[in-house]
Design a protein around this motif. Structure first.
Motif, PDB file in Angstrom:
ATOM      1  N   GLU A 107       7.865  29.423  14.056  1.00 29.04           N
ATOM      2  CA  GLU A 107       9.098  30.096  14.451  1.00 29.04           C
ATOM      3  C   GLU A 107       8.812  31.489  14.996  1.00 29.04           C
ATOM      4  O   GLU A 107       9.426  31.915  15.983  1.00 29.04           O
ATOM      5  N   LEU A 108       7.874  32.203  14.389  1.00 28.52           N
ATOM      6  CA  LEU A 108       7.543  33.543  14.852  1.00 28.52           C
ATOM      7  C   LEU A 108       6.971  33.510  16.260  1.00 28.52           C
ATOM      8  O   LEU A 108       7.329  34.337  17.107  1.00 28.52           O
ATOM      9  N   LYS A 109       6.104  32.538  16.545  1.00 29.13           N
ATOM     10  CA  LYS A 109       5.536  32.440  17.887  1.00 29.13           C
ATOM     11  C   LYS A 109       6.609  32.094  18.906  1.00 29.13           C
ATOM     12  O   LYS A 109       6.625  32.626  20.024  1.00 29.13           O
ATOM     13  N   ILE A 110       7.531  31.206  18.531  1.00 30.33           N
ATOM     14  CA  ILE A 110       8.607  30.820  19.452  1.00 30.33           C
ATOM     15  C   ILE A 110       9.478  32.017  19.793  1.00 30.33           C
ATOM     16  O   ILE A 110       9.762  32.282  20.966  1.00 30.33           O
ATOM     17  N   ILE A 111       9.907  32.775  18.801  1.00 32.81           N
ATOM     18  CA  ILE A 111      10.805  33.902  19.080  1.00 32.81           C
ATOM     19  C   ILE A 111      10.087  34.973  19.883  1.00 32.81           C
ATOM     20  O   ILE A 111      10.672  35.590  20.785  1.00 32.81           O
ATOM     21  N   ASN A 112       8.799  35.180  19.645  1.00 30.40           N
ATOM     22  CA  ASN A 112       8.057  36.166  20.425  1.00 30.40           C
ATOM     23  C   ASN A 112       7.883  35.719  21.871  1.00 30.40           C
ATOM     24  O   ASN A 112       7.968  36.538  22.797  1.00 30.40           O
ATOM     25  N   THR A 113       7.659  34.419  22.082  1.00 29.14           N
ATOM     26  CA  THR A 113       7.522  33.908  23.445  1.00 29.14           C
ATOM     27  C   THR A 113       8.855  33.961  24.186  1.00 29.14           C
ATOM     28  O   THR A 113       8.908  34.325  25.362  1.00 29.14           O
ATOM     29  N   LEU A 114       9.936  33.609  23.498  1.00 28.53           N
ATOM     30  CA  LEU A 114      11.260  33.709  24.120  1.00 28.53           C
ATOM     31  C   LEU A 114      11.563  35.153  24.501  1.00 28.53           C
ATOM     32  O   LEU A 114      12.109  35.414  25.584  1.00 28.53           O
ATOM     33  N   ASN A 115      11.226  36.076  23.641  1.00 24.84           N
ATOM     34  CA  ASN A 115      11.472  37.488  23.943  1.00 24.84           C
ATOM     35  C   ASN A 115      10.667  37.920  25.165  1.00 24.84           C
ATOM     36  O   ASN A 115      11.171  38.654  26.027  1.00 24.84           O
ATOM     37  N   ASN A 116       9.427  37.462  25.258  1.00 24.31           N
ATOM     38  CA  ASN A 116       8.598  37.781  26.411  1.00 24.31           C
ATOM     39  C   ASN A 116       9.192  37.208  27.689  1.00 24.31           C
ATOM     40  O   ASN A 116       9.197  37.867  28.735  1.00 24.31           O
ATOM     41  N   ILE A 117       9.728  35.994  27.613  1.00 23.66           N
ATOM     42  CA  ILE A 117      10.391  35.380  28.767  1.00 23.66           C
ATOM     43  C   ILE A 117      11.598  36.209  29.188  1.00 23.66           C
ATOM     44  O   ILE A 117      11.802  36.500  30.373  1.00 23.66           O
TER      45      ILE A 117
END
Length: 296
Positions: free
Chosen positions: A153-163
């Motif tokens: 979940e942490l990786k997903i939210i960080n990647t979404l934020n980067n997008i």
């Protein structure tokens, strides 16, 4: 009204995470065609990137072309549907406001311009280089979503934020950042739009909203004028007209009932108001909309 409101729990493909969903677009429409085959709305924030396909995307009665490199953003409550001419492909993700805001306490989802004011366009066109860059990031978040790795979940939210950051930079590339409206004015506009969404049925005059915001009507008009070059009255009337259009085409209520629901004194006044803002009567709009839809 009979517009279906879809929630994240209705869309599942892998081991679920609370309040977030990611998929390839072709897989998404195949799995969920029973949910999205007619106009609908959501209770979440949505972002979709098209890498293939053509067609049209209607968002709150505005039509946008679908083509490779096109990105769309939807906020909760917006009505939309897709119509494809050639098979689409790409990536889609959506999430609740809490999924983002609770992870980034100093930055809210509405701080991104495409999720801020309803006056901001819900669409962005990427050039081929940026499309390749963003396609890779969308693929990364989709791959992670399909796995069950540690700290998923942490990786997903960080990647979404980067997008979101990358999309914001493209979205604002032609804006002179030194001339952007002050954050205070932007916050007032956002709060005004939220208040209008809640109270527009009954309250159709600027003074009510100025009082709610603890500012003068004159200052409220100044804020709206400087941020989006409109008047407070225009914002209120646009919201009333949008809801009227939704009810006219998505409900089975007769037009007099719609006028009553929107708290107009009678149908004649509602019809005159609607025509002054759209150039056609409510009945004319209903006939034209369904004629256009049947042609598609």
């Amino acid at each position: 009204m009979k517009i279906p409101v879809l929630n994240i729990g209705q869309f599942r493909e892998s081991a679920p995470l609370n309040d977030v969903y990611v998929n390839s677009f072709s897989n998404h429409i195949q799995l969920n065609k029973h949910l999205i085959n007619r106009p609908h709305t959501h209770n979440f924030y949505l972002c979709v990137l098209f890498t293939e396909g053509t067609g049209t995307h209607e968002i709150d009665f505005n039509s946008y072309s679908i083509n490779p490199g096109k990105v769309f953003f939807l906020k909760p409550g917006q009505t939309h549907f897709w119509k494809f001419e050639t098979p689409p492909e790409g990536f889609i993700f959506f999430h609740s406001q809490e999924f983002y805001d609770l992870k980034f306490l100093g930055h809210t989802i509405n701080s991104f311009p495409f999720f801020g004011s309803y006056q901001n366009p819900p669409v962005l066109q990427l050039d081929s280089q940026k499309l390749n860059d963003l396609k890779s990031k969308f693929r990364d978040v989709y791959t992670e979503y399909l796995q069950t790795h540690l700290l998923r979940e942490l990786k997903i939210i960080n990647t979404l934020n980067n997008i979101y950051i990358e999309l914001t930079r493209v979205y604002t590339a032609d804006i002179n950042l030194e001339k952007l409206t002050s954050p205070n004015y932007s916050n007032i506009l956002e709060n005004l739009e939220n208040l209008i969404n809640i109270h527009f049925y009954k309250e159709k005059f600027p003074k009510f909203y100025a009082d709610k915001l603890n500012i003068s009507t004159k200052h409220l008009n100044r804020v709206v004028k400087q941020t989006i070059n409109k008047t407070t009255n225009q914002l209120i009337f646009e919201r009333v007209i949008l809801e009227a259009k939704r009810m006219i085409v998505h409900s089975h209520d007769n037009l007099a009932t719609i006028a009553d629901t929107l708290e107009f004194s009678d149908y004649a006044y509602f019809s005159k108001f609607f025509k002054s803002k759209t150039g056609m009567t409510p009945l004319g709009f209903r006939k034209k909309y369904f004629y256009k839809t049947n042609l598609k």
